[in-house]
Design a protein around this motif. Structure first.
Motif, PDB file in Angstrom:
ATOM      1  N   GLU A  98      56.375  31.416  12.495  1.00 26.79           N
ATOM      2  CA  GLU A  98      55.069  32.069  12.532  1.00 26.79           C
ATOM      3  C   GLU A  98      54.721  32.389  13.980  1.00 26.79           C
ATOM      4  OE1 GLU A  98      50.477  31.225  11.044  1.00 26.79           O
ATOM      5  OE2 GLU A  98      51.794  29.566  11.587  1.00 26.79           O
ATOM      6  N   TYR A 102      57.614  40.154  13.314  1.00 22.02           N
ATOM      7  CA  TYR A 102      58.225  40.595  12.050  1.00 22.02           C
ATOM      8  C   TYR A 102      59.542  39.864  11.831  1.00 22.02           C
ATOM      9  CZ  TYR A 102      60.748  43.496  15.430  1.00 22.02           C
ATOM     10  OH  TYR A 102      61.473  43.926  16.519  1.00 22.02           O
ATOM     11  N   LYS A 130      50.852  37.500   0.439  1.00 17.49           N
ATOM     12  CA  LYS A 130      50.650  38.754   1.175  1.00 17.49           C
ATOM     13  C   LYS A 130      49.227  38.820   1.698  1.00 17.49           C
ATOM     14  CE  LYS A 130      49.669  41.124  -3.179  1.00 17.49           C
ATOM     15  NZ  LYS A 130      50.143  42.122  -4.157  1.00 17.49           N
ATOM     16  N   TYR A 134      52.214  37.365   5.422  1.00 20.65           N
ATOM     17  CA  TYR A 134      53.004  38.560   5.692  1.00 20.65           C
ATOM     18  C   TYR A 134      52.293  39.777   5.116  1.00 20.65           C
ATOM     19  CZ  TYR A 134      54.399  38.720   0.782  1.00 20.65           C
ATOM     20  OH  TYR A 134      54.380  38.822  -0.591  1.00 20.65           O
ATOM     21  N   LEU A 156      54.756  40.121   9.983  1.00 20.35           N
ATOM     22  CA  LEU A 156      54.225  38.779   9.725  1.00 20.35           C
ATOM     23  C   LEU A 156      52.804  38.667  10.275  1.00 20.35           C
ATOM     24  CD1 LEU A 156      57.363  36.681  10.705  1.00 20.35           C
ATOM     25  CD2 LEU A 156      56.672  37.431   8.421  1.00 20.35           C
TER      26      LEU A 156
END
Length: 213
Positions: A98, A102, A130, A134, A156
């Motif tokens: 994290e 991406y 989502k 992401y 992300l």
């Protein structure tokens, strides 16, 4: 040499004729909207053909009168005769931390590359959602003649909340596929996101990180 081949055939035959480990019915498909019937298995035909070739050749090769100079082995099939190419992910799972902007995933095309192929893809929620971990994406990959790989980038989202490691999935879809078939297992993959926040909150994140240095 033929004599060496004949001597090895008895020990090689069980390996050549052995069934692949596991049964297609035993495999566990990743959660998705794609049905099991949509996954096309092209390996069974190759195994059957190999068994047939072995059963035809073994009695002749094992014969004391075998003449390698006169024997014509069955012709191997060309790439075109094997059917359309296989498209699949390069790995069963990917890891990302994290805070990275991406994650990049590779999709491979294996087999006849002389023509173009198309395959659609989509992200799917797992324990990662989502809009929280992401950004949802959907799209289409177009392989031009000669191309054997394409990349998918999933953006992300970095938040300030600690939680255990989470994951989401990407699937290649059989709907709308052109001049290709899906890989038996790697038509789906998962992305595992490693949290970079401090438990239980980030209030003392700087002090904790300094203490760990």
């Amino acid at each position: 040499p033929p004599t060496k081949l004949v001597g090895q055939m008895p020990s090689l035959l069980p390996k050549l004729l052995a069934e692949p480990d596991g049964s297609p019915d035993d495999r566990e498909a990743p959660a998705s909207g794609v049905q099991e019937d949509d996954v096309i298995d092209v390996g069974a035909d190759l195994v059957a053909e190999h068994k047939e070739m072995t059963s035809r050749c073994l009695p002749l090769v094992s014969s004391p009168n075998f003449d390698a100079a006169k024997f014509k082995f069955p012709r191997q099939r060309s790439m075109k005769e094997l059917g359309p190419p296989i498209v699949q992910f390069s790995a069963f799972e990917y890891f990302v931390t994290e805070g990275d902007p991406y994650i990049t995933l590779e999709v491979m095309r294996i087999g006849d590359l002389e023509t173009y192929s198309e395959v659609q893809y989509t992200t799917l929620d797992g324990t990662a959602k989502k809009g929280s971990t992401y950004k949802e994406i959907q799209g289409k990959l177009i392989f031009e003649p000669g191309e054997n790989e394409k990349m998918i980038q999933v953006p992300l989202i970095d938040d300030d909340f600690w939680r255990p490691t989470v994951e989401f999935a990407l699937n290649l879809l059989s709907d709308g596929i052109v001049n290709a078939v899906l890989g038996r297992y790697l038509w789906a993959t998962k992305v595992i996101v490693i949290d970079n926040d401090t438990f239980p909150t980030n209030e003392y994140k700087v002090e904790i990180n300094k203490a760990l240095e």
